[in-house]
Design a protein around this motif. Structure first.
Motif, PDB file in Angstrom:
ATOM      1  N   SER A  87      31.437  29.614  44.854  1.00 58.29           N
ATOM      2  CA  SER A  87      32.765  30.125  44.296  1.00 58.29           C
ATOM      3  C   SER A  87      33.501  30.851  45.454  1.00 58.29           C
ATOM      4  O   SER A  87      32.928  31.695  46.143  1.00 58.29           O
ATOM      5  N   SER A  88      34.634  30.302  45.845  1.00 61.21           N
ATOM      6  CA  SER A  88      35.335  30.950  46.938  1.00 61.21           C
ATOM      7  C   SER A  88      35.644  32.460  46.613  1.00 61.21           C
ATOM      8  O   SER A  88      35.550  32.735  45.511  1.00 61.21           O
ATOM      9  N   ASN A 144      38.159  35.205  46.844  1.00 60.34           N
ATOM     10  CA  ASN A 144      39.647  35.524  46.741  1.00 60.34           C
ATOM     11  C   ASN A 144      39.665  37.446  46.367  1.00 60.34           C
ATOM     12  O   ASN A 144      40.895  37.412  46.011  1.00 60.34           O
ATOM     13  N   GLU A 145      38.998  37.938  47.138  1.00 58.38           N
ATOM     14  CA  GLU A 145      39.206  39.374  46.798  1.00 58.38           C
ATOM     15  C   GLU A 145      40.486  39.911  47.226  1.00 58.38           C
ATOM     16  O   GLU A 145      40.774  41.010  46.919  1.00 58.38           O
ATOM     17  N   THR A 192      43.291  39.037  46.477  1.00 61.11           N
ATOM     18  CA  THR A 192      44.262  39.035  45.403  1.00 61.11           C
ATOM     19  C   THR A 192      44.648  40.204  44.660  1.00 61.11           C
ATOM     20  O   THR A 192      45.484  40.115  44.007  1.00 61.11           O
ATOM     21  N   PHE A 193      43.793  41.119  44.999  1.00 64.48           N
ATOM     22  CA  PHE A 193      43.913  42.322  43.977  1.00 64.48           C
ATOM     23  C   PHE A 193      44.680  43.475  44.852  1.00 64.48           C
ATOM     24  O   PHE A 193      44.545  44.709  44.568  1.00 64.48           O
ATOM     25  N   VAL A 222      43.826  46.237  38.142  1.00 70.71           N
ATOM     26  CA  VAL A 222      42.716  45.383  38.687  1.00 70.71           C
ATOM     27  C   VAL A 222      41.821  45.020  37.293  1.00 70.71           C
ATOM     28  O   VAL A 222      41.366  43.761  37.205  1.00 70.71           O
ATOM     29  N   SER A 260      41.331  41.040  36.019  1.00 72.30           N
ATOM     30  CA  SER A 260      40.114  40.360  35.882  1.00 72.30           C
ATOM     31  C   SER A 260      39.958  39.618  34.607  1.00 72.30           C
ATOM     32  O   SER A 260      39.521  38.609  34.258  1.00 72.30           O
TER      33      SER A 260
END
Lengths: 107, 185
Positions: B121-122, B124-125, B127-128, B136, B140
């Motif tokens: 799974s890529s 994308n940390e 983005t938050f 946050v 989620s």
């Protein structure tokens, strides 16, 4: 007011708050990480059984990773709230001592 | 050191700093909305199971369209409200360092599970970035909810296993969001 006595009282109150808060945070963290493990096992099982596609499994794993980030945010909020409670417990000791010393409610 | 701290706190108290608060203030509207979201999702999943095998449980059914429209709107509203509570970024990186020993087994389990199934799974940390802690947690939940809709769209119907997985994931995300929002209650 005796500063040393005041400091001991502050430490005593703050320590009690810290112990209670820390136990609550630890228990919350354990519950959430156990739940996450259950979720990971379920994703793997459903994929192995062919109930979800590879793309579906990837989506759920990604959401599980986001959930780890959310758990961290939750723990951060809990730690900050605990820190505030600790400081406030110490401030209350001072307010009580000041009020007792002057004989009326000043602070 | 202790004496200086005591003096500082005495001065702070006398200056009117009677209570301090870190993080976002409690928002009852978000709390109520999260409860309502969880309830409507549980009802929707149950209805999809009860109607499995007929058109009512399909992604294109009126009930599905209504649920996804209203739940997505509710989540967007919660995100907006949460973002207005504070513009301070959640300092979770600091907590991450402390929590690493507890966190590592879960992340390693995720890595192993993905590797075992040949999936990655890529990440994308980023983005938050800039979000406060409540935002946050709700973000989620929003991502988890998007998965429910994506599963429903992809498979047409929700099998018992898929409904269970989504129900579990959404319950966990709601619980984390509620705990975050209630931290300063």
């Amino acid at each position: 007011m005796n500063p040393n006595q005041l400091a001991s009282q502050m430490i005593s109150e703050a320590s009690q708050v810290a112990i209670n808060s820390w136990n609550a945070i630890k228990s919350t963290a354990v519950t959430e990480f156990r739940g996450l493990s259950q979720r990971i096992v379920m994703i793997a099982r459903l994929y192995a059984q062919g109930e979800i596609s590879k793309a579906g499994a990837r989506r759920h794993f990604k959401a599980a990773r986001y959930h780890v980030i959310a758990i961290l945010a939750m723990l951060t909020a809990l730690v900050e709230a605990a820190a505030a409670k600790i400081v406030n417990a110490a401030l209350k000791v001072i307010a009580d001592a000041v009020n007792a010393a002057i004989g009326f409610k000043l602070v | 050191m202790l004496r200086s701290l005591t003096v500082f706190l005495v001065v702070a108290t006398l200056s009117g700093c009677l209570t301090v608060q870190f993080g976002e203030p409690y928002d009852k509207v978000i709390d109520d909305e999260l409860n309502s979201f969880q309830k409507s999702t549980a009802e929707f999943l149950k209805s999809m199971q009860q109607n499995s095998g007929n058109a009512k449980s399909s992604y294109g059914s009126d009930e599905s369209k209504k649920y996804y429209a209203s739940s997505s709107a509710s989540l967007s509203n919660m995100m907006l409200r949460a973002s207005l509570l504070s513009d301070r970024e959640c300092p979770s990186q600091r907590v991450a360092k402390i929590a690493t020993p507890a966190l590592t087994p879960s992340v390693e389990r995720l890595d192993r599970a993905e590797a075992g199934l040949g999936i990655s799974s890529s990440n994308n940390e980023g983005t938050f970035a800039g979000m406060n802690c409540s935002t946050v947690a709700i973000w989620s939940l929003q991502e988890t909810h998007k998965n429910l809709e994506a599963d429903h769209r992809e498979y047409g119907r929700l099998s018992a296993g898929v409904a269970q997985l989504n129900g579990l994931s959404i319950d966990q995300s709601v619980r984390v969001a509620l705990t975050t929002v209630r931290a300063n209650k």
